[in-house]
Design an enzyme around this catalytic site. Structure first.
Site, PDB file in Angstrom:
ATOM      1  N   TRP A 103     -56.599 -16.508  28.507  1.00  0.00           N
ATOM      2  CA  TRP A 103     -57.225 -15.970  27.286  1.00  0.00           C
ATOM      3  C   TRP A 103     -57.185 -14.450  27.274  1.00  0.00           C
ATOM      4  CZ3 TRP A 103     -57.022 -19.287  23.742  1.00  0.00           C
ATOM      5  CH2 TRP A 103     -57.291 -20.638  23.977  1.00  0.00           C
ATOM      6  N   ASP A 173     -65.412 -11.333  25.486  1.00  0.00           N
ATOM      7  CA  ASP A 173     -65.157 -12.675  24.967  1.00  0.00           C
ATOM      8  C   ASP A 173     -66.015 -13.636  25.794  1.00  0.00           C
ATOM      9  OD1 ASP A 173     -64.239 -15.188  24.318  1.00  0.00           O
ATOM     10  OD2 ASP A 173     -62.147 -14.812  24.835  1.00  0.00           O
ATOM     11  N   LYS A 197     -67.290 -24.419  22.664  1.00  0.00           N
ATOM     12  CA  LYS A 197     -67.558 -24.738  24.065  1.00  0.00           C
ATOM     13  C   LYS A 197     -69.060 -24.918  24.283  1.00  0.00           C
ATOM     14  CE  LYS A 197     -63.159 -23.441  24.599  1.00  0.00           C
ATOM     15  NZ  LYS A 197     -62.390 -22.233  24.398  1.00  0.00           N
TER      16      LYS A 197
HETATM   17  C1  LIG Z   1     -61.321 -21.478  23.982  1.00  0.00           C
HETATM   18  C2  LIG Z   1     -61.300 -20.036  24.227  1.00  0.00           C
HETATM   19  C3  LIG Z   1     -60.741 -19.144  23.292  1.00  0.00           C
HETATM   20  C4  LIG Z   1     -60.005 -19.585  22.043  1.00  0.00           C
HETATM   21  O1  LIG Z   1     -60.828 -19.903  21.043  1.00  0.00           O
HETATM   22  P1  LIG Z   1     -60.275 -20.322  19.589  1.00  0.00           P
HETATM   23  O2  LIG Z   1     -61.543 -20.510  18.868  1.00  0.00           O
HETATM   24  O3  LIG Z   1     -59.454 -21.563  19.784  1.00  0.00           O
HETATM   25  O4  LIG Z   1     -59.456 -19.210  19.061  1.00  0.00           O
HETATM   26  C5  LIG Z   1     -60.820 -17.797  23.576  1.00  0.00           C
HETATM   27  N1  LIG Z   1     -61.389 -17.334  24.695  1.00  0.00           N
HETATM   28  C6  LIG Z   1     -61.916 -18.169  25.613  1.00  0.00           C
HETATM   29  C7  LIG Z   1     -62.542 -17.610  26.844  1.00  0.00           C
HETATM   30  C8  LIG Z   1     -61.885 -19.543  25.401  1.00  0.00           C
HETATM   31  O5  LIG Z   1     -62.418 -20.370  26.316  1.00  0.00           O
END
Ligand SMILES: *Cc1c(COP(=O)(O)O)cnc(C)c1O
Length: 361
Positions: A103, A173, A197
Protein backbone atom coordinates in the site's frame (compact mmCIF):
# COMPACT_ATOMS: atom_id res chain seq x y z
CA UNK A 1 -30.62 -17.49 13.78
CA UNK A 2 -28.60 -16.77 10.66
CA UNK A 3 -25.62 -19.03 10.00
CA UNK A 4 -22.49 -16.98 10.80
CA UNK A 5 -18.86 -18.00 10.46
CA UNK A 6 -15.79 -16.55 12.16
CA UNK A 7 -14.79 -14.22 9.36
CA UNK A 8 -11.04 -13.56 9.18
CA UNK A 9 -11.21 -11.78 5.83
CA UNK A 10 -8.64 -9.00 5.42
CA UNK A 11 -11.11 -6.57 3.89
CA UNK A 12 -13.96 -6.08 3.32
CA UNK A 13 -14.12 -7.69 6.70
CA UNK A 14 -16.32 -8.87 9.51
CA UNK A 15 -18.73 -6.45 11.19
CA UNK A 16 -20.24 -6.77 14.66
CA UNK A 17 -23.38 -8.90 14.61
CA UNK A 18 -25.17 -6.40 16.86
CA UNK A 19 -24.54 -3.68 14.31
CA UNK A 20 -25.76 -5.79 11.40
CA UNK A 21 -28.91 -6.62 13.36
CA UNK A 22 -29.47 -2.95 14.10
CA UNK A 23 -29.09 -2.14 10.40
CA UNK A 24 -31.56 -4.89 9.61
CA UNK A 25 -34.05 -3.64 12.17
CA UNK A 26 -33.92 -0.06 10.87
CA UNK A 27 -33.55 -0.95 7.23
CA UNK A 28 -37.07 -0.45 5.90
CA UNK A 29 -38.20 2.34 8.19
CA UNK A 30 -35.45 4.46 9.67
CA UNK A 31 -36.78 6.02 12.89
CA UNK A 32 -40.32 6.49 11.65
CA UNK A 33 -39.39 8.16 8.36
CA UNK A 34 -41.03 5.33 6.42
CA UNK A 35 -37.90 4.95 4.32
CA UNK A 36 -34.43 3.46 4.45
CA UNK A 37 -31.36 5.65 5.05
CA UNK A 38 -30.44 4.41 1.60
CA UNK A 39 -33.47 6.19 0.15
CA UNK A 40 -33.29 9.38 2.13
CA UNK A 41 -31.86 12.78 1.20
CA UNK A 42 -28.40 13.63 2.43
CA UNK A 43 -29.85 17.08 3.22
CA UNK A 44 -32.61 15.64 5.45
CA UNK A 45 -32.59 16.17 9.22
CA UNK A 46 -32.17 12.42 9.86
CA UNK A 47 -29.03 12.25 7.76
CA UNK A 48 -27.73 15.44 9.27
CA UNK A 49 -27.92 13.76 12.66
CA UNK A 50 -26.05 10.69 11.33
CA UNK A 51 -23.36 12.90 9.76
CA UNK A 52 -22.79 15.07 12.83
CA UNK A 53 -22.92 12.22 15.33
CA UNK A 54 -20.38 10.23 13.32
CA UNK A 55 -18.02 13.21 13.26
CA UNK A 56 -18.32 13.86 16.97
CA UNK A 57 -17.82 10.17 17.77
CA UNK A 58 -14.56 10.16 15.83
CA UNK A 59 -13.46 13.27 17.71
CA UNK A 60 -14.33 11.66 21.03
CA UNK A 61 -12.96 8.15 20.41
CA UNK A 62 -9.64 9.48 19.05
CA UNK A 63 -9.41 12.18 21.77
CA UNK A 64 -8.77 14.82 19.13
CA UNK A 65 -8.13 18.37 20.22
CA UNK A 66 -9.84 21.29 18.50
CA UNK A 67 -8.61 22.19 15.06
CA UNK A 68 -9.47 19.06 13.09
CA UNK A 69 -12.05 18.70 10.34
CA UNK A 70 -13.54 15.26 9.87
CA UNK A 71 -15.40 14.14 6.80
CA UNK A 72 -16.37 11.33 4.47
CA UNK A 73 -15.39 10.88 0.86
CA UNK A 74 -15.86 8.19 -1.77
CA UNK A 75 -13.11 6.69 -3.89
CA UNK A 76 -11.48 4.50 -1.25
CA UNK A 77 -8.16 5.03 0.47
CA UNK A 78 -6.54 4.69 -2.95
CA UNK A 79 -8.00 7.98 -4.12
CA UNK A 80 -6.34 9.64 -1.11
CA UNK A 81 -3.01 8.33 -2.42
CA UNK A 82 -3.54 10.72 -5.34
CA UNK A 83 -5.40 13.54 -3.58
CA UNK A 84 -2.67 14.06 -0.99
CA UNK A 85 0.07 14.97 -3.49
CA UNK A 86 -2.42 16.84 -5.69
CA UNK A 87 -3.30 19.07 -2.76
CA UNK A 88 -0.01 19.38 -0.90
CA UNK A 89 2.87 18.72 -3.28
CA UNK A 90 3.37 22.23 -4.58
CA UNK A 91 6.20 23.02 -6.99
CA UNK A 92 9.56 22.96 -5.24
CA UNK A 93 8.21 20.81 -2.42
CA UNK A 94 8.96 17.15 -1.73
CA UNK A 95 6.67 14.47 -0.42
CA UNK A 96 8.52 12.23 2.04
CA UNK A 97 7.32 8.63 2.16
CA UNK A 98 8.10 5.52 4.16
CA UNK A 99 7.83 2.39 2.05
CA UNK A 100 6.64 -0.51 4.18
CA UNK A 101 4.97 -2.61 1.53
CA UNK A 102 2.29 -2.83 -1.12
CA UNK A 103 0.00 0.00 0.00
CA UNK A 104 2.85 2.42 0.71
CA UNK A 105 4.33 1.51 -2.66
CA UNK A 106 1.05 2.49 -4.29
CA UNK A 107 0.96 5.85 -2.50
CA UNK A 108 4.53 6.50 -3.68
CA UNK A 109 3.65 5.54 -7.24
CA UNK A 110 0.76 8.02 -7.30
CA UNK A 111 2.80 10.82 -5.73
CA UNK A 112 5.56 10.40 -8.30
CA UNK A 113 3.05 11.18 -11.01
CA UNK A 114 2.42 14.55 -9.38
CA UNK A 115 5.71 15.81 -7.96
CA UNK A 116 8.97 15.23 -6.11
CA UNK A 117 9.09 12.19 -3.89
CA UNK A 118 11.73 11.13 -1.40
CA UNK A 119 11.48 7.63 0.04
CA UNK A 120 13.12 8.41 3.39
CA UNK A 121 12.93 4.89 4.82
CA UNK A 122 12.02 1.50 3.47
CA UNK A 123 11.69 -2.13 4.48
CA UNK A 124 11.86 -3.53 0.97
CA UNK A 125 15.42 -4.80 1.63
CA UNK A 126 13.90 -7.54 3.80
CA UNK A 127 10.64 -8.16 1.96
CA UNK A 128 8.75 -5.69 4.18
CA UNK A 129 9.02 -7.86 7.27
CA UNK A 130 9.69 -4.95 9.64
CA UNK A 131 8.93 -1.29 10.35
CA UNK A 132 12.02 0.92 9.84
CA UNK A 133 13.28 2.92 12.81
CA UNK A 134 12.22 6.51 12.21
CA UNK A 135 13.41 7.98 15.51
CA UNK A 136 16.30 9.91 13.97
CA UNK A 137 14.57 10.73 10.71
CA UNK A 138 15.91 13.82 8.90
CA UNK A 139 13.55 15.67 6.65
CA UNK A 140 14.63 18.38 4.24
CA UNK A 141 13.41 21.96 4.56
CA UNK A 142 11.34 21.53 1.38
CA UNK A 143 9.36 18.60 2.81
CA UNK A 144 5.62 19.10 2.35
CA UNK A 145 4.68 16.12 4.53
CA UNK A 146 5.80 12.70 5.73
CA UNK A 147 3.49 9.86 4.76
CA UNK A 148 3.34 6.59 6.71
CA UNK A 149 1.12 3.49 6.55
CA UNK A 150 0.31 2.54 10.14
CA UNK A 151 -0.59 -1.08 9.47
CA UNK A 152 0.61 -3.11 6.52
CA UNK A 153 -2.39 -5.28 5.83
CA UNK A 154 -0.63 -7.56 3.37
CA UNK A 155 2.72 -8.07 5.11
CA UNK A 156 1.48 -8.08 8.71
CA UNK A 157 3.61 -5.28 10.16
CA UNK A 158 2.44 -2.31 12.22
CA UNK A 159 3.98 0.80 13.74
CA UNK A 160 4.04 0.53 17.53
CA UNK A 161 4.71 4.28 17.81
CA UNK A 162 4.99 7.20 15.42
CA UNK A 163 7.84 9.64 14.82
CA UNK A 164 7.89 13.25 15.91
CA UNK A 165 8.18 15.28 12.75
CA UNK A 166 8.25 18.76 14.26
CA UNK A 167 6.80 21.27 11.80
CA UNK A 168 6.50 18.74 9.01
CA UNK A 169 2.91 17.49 8.71
CA UNK A 170 2.61 13.77 9.44
CA UNK A 171 0.04 12.02 7.23
CA UNK A 172 -1.08 8.48 7.92
CA UNK A 173 -3.00 5.82 6.03
CA UNK A 174 -4.80 4.04 8.90
CA UNK A 175 -7.08 1.98 6.70
CA UNK A 176 -6.47 -1.30 8.46
CA UNK A 177 -5.97 -0.34 12.10
CA UNK A 178 -7.95 2.83 12.79
CA UNK A 179 -9.71 2.70 16.17
CA UNK A 180 -7.99 -0.53 17.16
CA UNK A 181 -5.69 0.80 19.89
CA UNK A 182 -4.65 4.04 21.59
CA UNK A 183 -2.06 6.52 20.31
CA UNK A 184 -1.70 10.27 20.48
CA UNK A 185 -3.67 11.03 17.34
CA UNK A 186 -3.04 14.76 17.72
CA UNK A 187 0.41 14.07 16.27
CA UNK A 188 -1.08 13.73 12.84
CA UNK A 189 -1.81 16.51 10.39
CA UNK A 190 -4.01 14.10 8.49
CA UNK A 191 -5.36 10.60 9.00
CA UNK A 192 -7.36 8.73 6.41
CA UNK A 193 -8.89 5.29 6.25
CA UNK A 194 -11.02 3.28 3.90
CA UNK A 195 -13.86 1.89 6.00
CA UNK A 196 -13.90 -1.72 4.92
CA UNK A 197 -11.38 -3.13 7.40
CA UNK A 198 -12.17 -1.72 10.81
CA UNK A 199 -14.94 0.85 10.33
CA UNK A 200 -17.78 -0.46 8.23
CA UNK A 201 -18.69 -1.41 4.68
CA UNK A 202 -16.67 -0.42 1.61
CA UNK A 203 -17.57 2.84 -0.06
CA UNK A 204 -16.59 5.51 2.42
CA UNK A 205 -13.19 6.90 3.34
CA UNK A 206 -12.86 8.94 6.50
CA UNK A 207 -10.59 11.97 6.32
CA UNK A 208 -9.38 13.66 9.49
CA UNK A 209 -7.41 16.77 8.70
CA UNK A 210 -5.96 19.67 10.62
CA UNK A 211 -7.52 22.98 9.66
CA UNK A 212 -4.21 24.62 8.75
CA UNK A 213 -3.69 21.94 6.08
CA UNK A 214 -6.79 23.19 4.30
CA UNK A 215 -5.11 26.52 3.70
CA UNK A 216 -2.28 24.70 1.93
CA UNK A 217 -4.48 22.97 -0.65
CA UNK A 218 -3.47 23.69 -4.24
CA UNK A 219 -5.90 26.02 -5.98
CA UNK A 220 -5.22 24.83 -9.52
CA UNK A 221 -6.66 21.33 -9.23
CA UNK A 222 -10.26 20.21 -9.79
CA UNK A 223 -12.53 21.49 -7.01
CA UNK A 224 -13.93 18.04 -6.35
CA UNK A 225 -10.44 16.76 -5.51
CA UNK A 226 -9.60 19.68 -3.22
CA UNK A 227 -9.93 19.00 0.50
CA UNK A 228 -10.89 22.59 1.16
CA UNK A 229 -13.90 22.35 -1.16
CA UNK A 230 -15.30 19.50 0.91
CA UNK A 231 -14.40 20.93 4.30
CA UNK A 232 -15.88 24.36 3.45
CA UNK A 233 -19.20 22.64 2.68
CA UNK A 234 -19.08 20.52 5.83
CA UNK A 235 -18.24 17.47 3.64
CA UNK A 236 -21.62 17.71 1.96
CA UNK A 237 -20.29 19.35 -1.20
CA UNK A 238 -21.70 16.44 -3.15
CA UNK A 239 -23.66 13.35 -2.12
CA UNK A 240 -21.65 11.45 0.49
CA UNK A 241 -21.74 7.62 0.69
CA UNK A 242 -24.67 8.02 3.06
CA UNK A 243 -25.52 4.41 3.84
CA UNK A 244 -21.90 3.38 4.61
CA UNK A 245 -21.55 6.48 6.81
CA UNK A 246 -24.66 5.39 8.70
CA UNK A 247 -23.10 1.95 9.33
CA UNK A 248 -19.84 3.61 10.43
CA UNK A 249 -21.85 5.62 12.95
CA UNK A 250 -23.29 2.40 14.39
CA UNK A 251 -19.80 0.88 14.57
CA UNK A 252 -18.50 3.90 16.48
CA UNK A 253 -21.43 3.65 18.89
CA UNK A 254 -20.61 -0.03 19.32
CA UNK A 255 -16.99 0.86 20.15
CA UNK A 256 -18.08 3.55 22.57
CA UNK A 257 -20.53 1.12 24.17
CA UNK A 258 -17.68 -1.23 25.00
CA UNK A 259 -15.72 1.51 26.73
CA UNK A 260 -13.94 3.18 23.82
CA UNK A 261 -10.41 2.61 22.56
CA UNK A 262 -9.03 1.48 25.90
CA UNK A 263 -11.50 -1.40 26.04
CA UNK A 264 -11.16 -2.30 22.37
CA UNK A 265 -7.37 -2.25 22.69
CA UNK A 266 -7.55 -4.69 25.59
CA UNK A 267 -9.55 -7.22 23.59
CA UNK A 268 -7.36 -6.75 20.52
CA UNK A 269 -4.27 -7.29 22.62
CA UNK A 270 -5.67 -10.50 24.07
CA UNK A 271 -6.59 -11.78 20.60
CA UNK A 272 -3.19 -11.11 19.05
CA UNK A 273 -1.33 -12.41 22.13
CA UNK A 274 -3.25 -15.65 21.84
CA UNK A 275 -2.48 -16.19 18.14
CA UNK A 276 1.17 -15.06 18.32
CA UNK A 277 1.51 -17.13 21.49
CA UNK A 278 0.25 -20.18 19.63
CA UNK A 279 2.68 -19.54 16.78
CA UNK A 280 5.62 -19.07 19.17
CA UNK A 281 4.76 -22.15 21.23
CA UNK A 282 4.68 -24.19 18.03
CA UNK A 283 7.49 -22.48 16.17
CA UNK A 284 8.73 -25.81 14.85
CA UNK A 285 5.53 -25.86 12.77
CA UNK A 286 4.09 -22.34 12.47
CA UNK A 287 6.53 -19.66 11.39
CA UNK A 288 5.69 -16.00 11.89
CA UNK A 289 6.95 -14.02 8.91
CA UNK A 290 7.69 -10.60 10.46
CA UNK A 291 10.15 -9.24 12.98
CA UNK A 292 8.79 -9.48 16.51
CA UNK A 293 8.91 -5.74 17.29
CA UNK A 294 6.91 -4.99 14.14
CA UNK A 295 4.13 -7.54 14.54
CA UNK A 296 0.70 -6.33 13.54
CA UNK A 297 -2.19 -6.70 15.94
CA UNK A 298 -4.61 -6.72 13.04
CA UNK A 299 -3.10 -9.01 10.40
CA UNK A 300 -0.98 -11.93 11.55
CA UNK A 301 1.03 -13.57 8.78
CA UNK A 302 2.57 -17.01 9.06
CA UNK A 303 3.82 -19.97 7.07
CA UNK A 304 3.39 -23.70 7.60
CA UNK A 305 6.04 -26.32 6.78
CA UNK A 306 4.80 -26.61 3.17
CA UNK A 307 2.44 -24.97 0.71
CA UNK A 308 0.49 -28.18 0.60
CA UNK A 309 -0.12 -28.03 4.32
CA UNK A 310 -1.12 -24.38 3.99
CA UNK A 311 -3.77 -25.32 1.44
CA UNK A 312 -5.02 -28.09 3.69
CA UNK A 313 -5.03 -25.73 6.70
CA UNK A 314 -7.14 -23.17 4.84
CA UNK A 315 -9.60 -25.80 3.60
CA UNK A 316 -10.00 -27.54 6.95
CA UNK A 317 -10.26 -24.25 8.82
CA UNK A 318 -13.02 -23.19 6.48
CA UNK A 319 -14.89 -26.44 7.05
CA UNK A 320 -14.58 -25.79 10.79
CA UNK A 321 -16.09 -22.29 10.43
CA UNK A 322 -12.91 -20.15 10.26
CA UNK A 323 -13.06 -18.34 6.95
CA UNK A 324 -10.75 -15.95 5.07
CA UNK A 325 -7.33 -17.16 6.24
CA UNK A 326 -5.51 -17.26 2.92
CA UNK A 327 -2.51 -14.95 2.71
CA UNK A 328 -2.45 -12.22 0.07
CA UNK A 329 -1.67 -13.62 -3.38
CA UNK A 330 1.60 -11.63 -3.48
CA UNK A 331 3.03 -13.24 -0.31
CA UNK A 332 1.20 -16.56 0.12
CA UNK A 333 0.92 -18.40 3.42
CA UNK A 334 -1.72 -17.74 6.06
CA UNK A 335 -3.05 -14.38 7.21
CA UNK A 336 -5.19 -14.11 10.33
CA UNK A 337 -7.03 -10.78 10.35
CA UNK A 338 -8.18 -9.83 13.84
CA UNK A 339 -10.10 -6.60 13.32
CA UNK A 340 -12.17 -5.08 16.12
CA UNK A 341 -15.31 -6.99 15.17
CA UNK A 342 -13.68 -10.42 15.21
CA UNK A 343 -14.78 -11.75 18.60
CA UNK A 344 -12.41 -13.24 21.19
CA UNK A 345 -14.20 -16.56 20.71
CA UNK A 346 -13.03 -16.57 17.09
CA UNK A 347 -9.39 -16.17 18.12
CA UNK A 348 -9.80 -18.83 20.82
CA UNK A 349 -11.37 -21.25 18.37
CA UNK A 350 -8.65 -20.66 15.81
CA UNK A 351 -5.86 -21.13 18.37
CA UNK A 352 -7.37 -24.52 19.31
CA UNK A 353 -7.73 -25.41 15.66
CA UNK A 354 -4.04 -24.56 15.09
CA UNK A 355 -2.96 -26.88 17.91
CA UNK A 356 -5.12 -29.71 16.62
CA UNK A 357 -4.03 -29.22 13.01
CA UNK A 358 -0.39 -29.46 13.98
CA UNK A 359 -1.04 -32.64 15.95
CA UNK A 360 -2.87 -34.28 13.04
CA UNK A 361 -0.53 -33.13 10.28
C1 LIG B 1 -7.12 -1.89 1.94
C2 LIG B 1 -6.13 -0.83 2.07
C3 LIG B 1 -6.08 0.25 1.16
C4 LIG B 1 -6.94 0.34 -0.08
O1 LIG B 1 -8.17 0.78 0.17
P1 LIG B 1 -9.24 1.04 -1.00
O2 LIG B 1 -10.38 1.55 -0.22
O3 LIG B 1 -9.47 -0.29 -1.67
O4 LIG B 1 -8.67 2.03 -1.94
C5 LIG B 1 -5.15 1.24 1.40
N1 LIG B 1 -4.31 1.19 2.44
C6 LIG B 1 -4.32 0.16 3.31
C7 LIG B 1 -3.36 0.15 4.45
C8 LIG B 1 -5.23 -0.88 3.15
O5 LIG B 1 -5.24 -1.89 4.02
Amino acid sequence: MAHRVFNFNPGPATLPLEVLEKVQGEFLDYRGTGMSVMESSHRAAEYNEIHNTTISLFRELLSLKDGYKIGFLGGGASSQFAMIPMNFLAAGKTGAYVDTGAWSAKTIKEAKRIGNVDVVASSTDKNNTYIPDLSGIKLGADTAYLHVTSNNTIFGTQYQSFPDTGDVPLICDMSSDILSRRHDFNKFAMIYAGAQKNLGPAGVTVVIIREEMLEKCADNIPLVFTYKTHADKDWLYNTPPAFPVYVVKLILEWIKGQGGLQAVEKVNMAKKDLIYGTIDANSDYYRGTVREDSRSWMNITMRLPSEELEKKFIAEAKAAGFVGLKGHRSVGGIRVSLYNALPMAGAEGLAKFMEAFKKNN
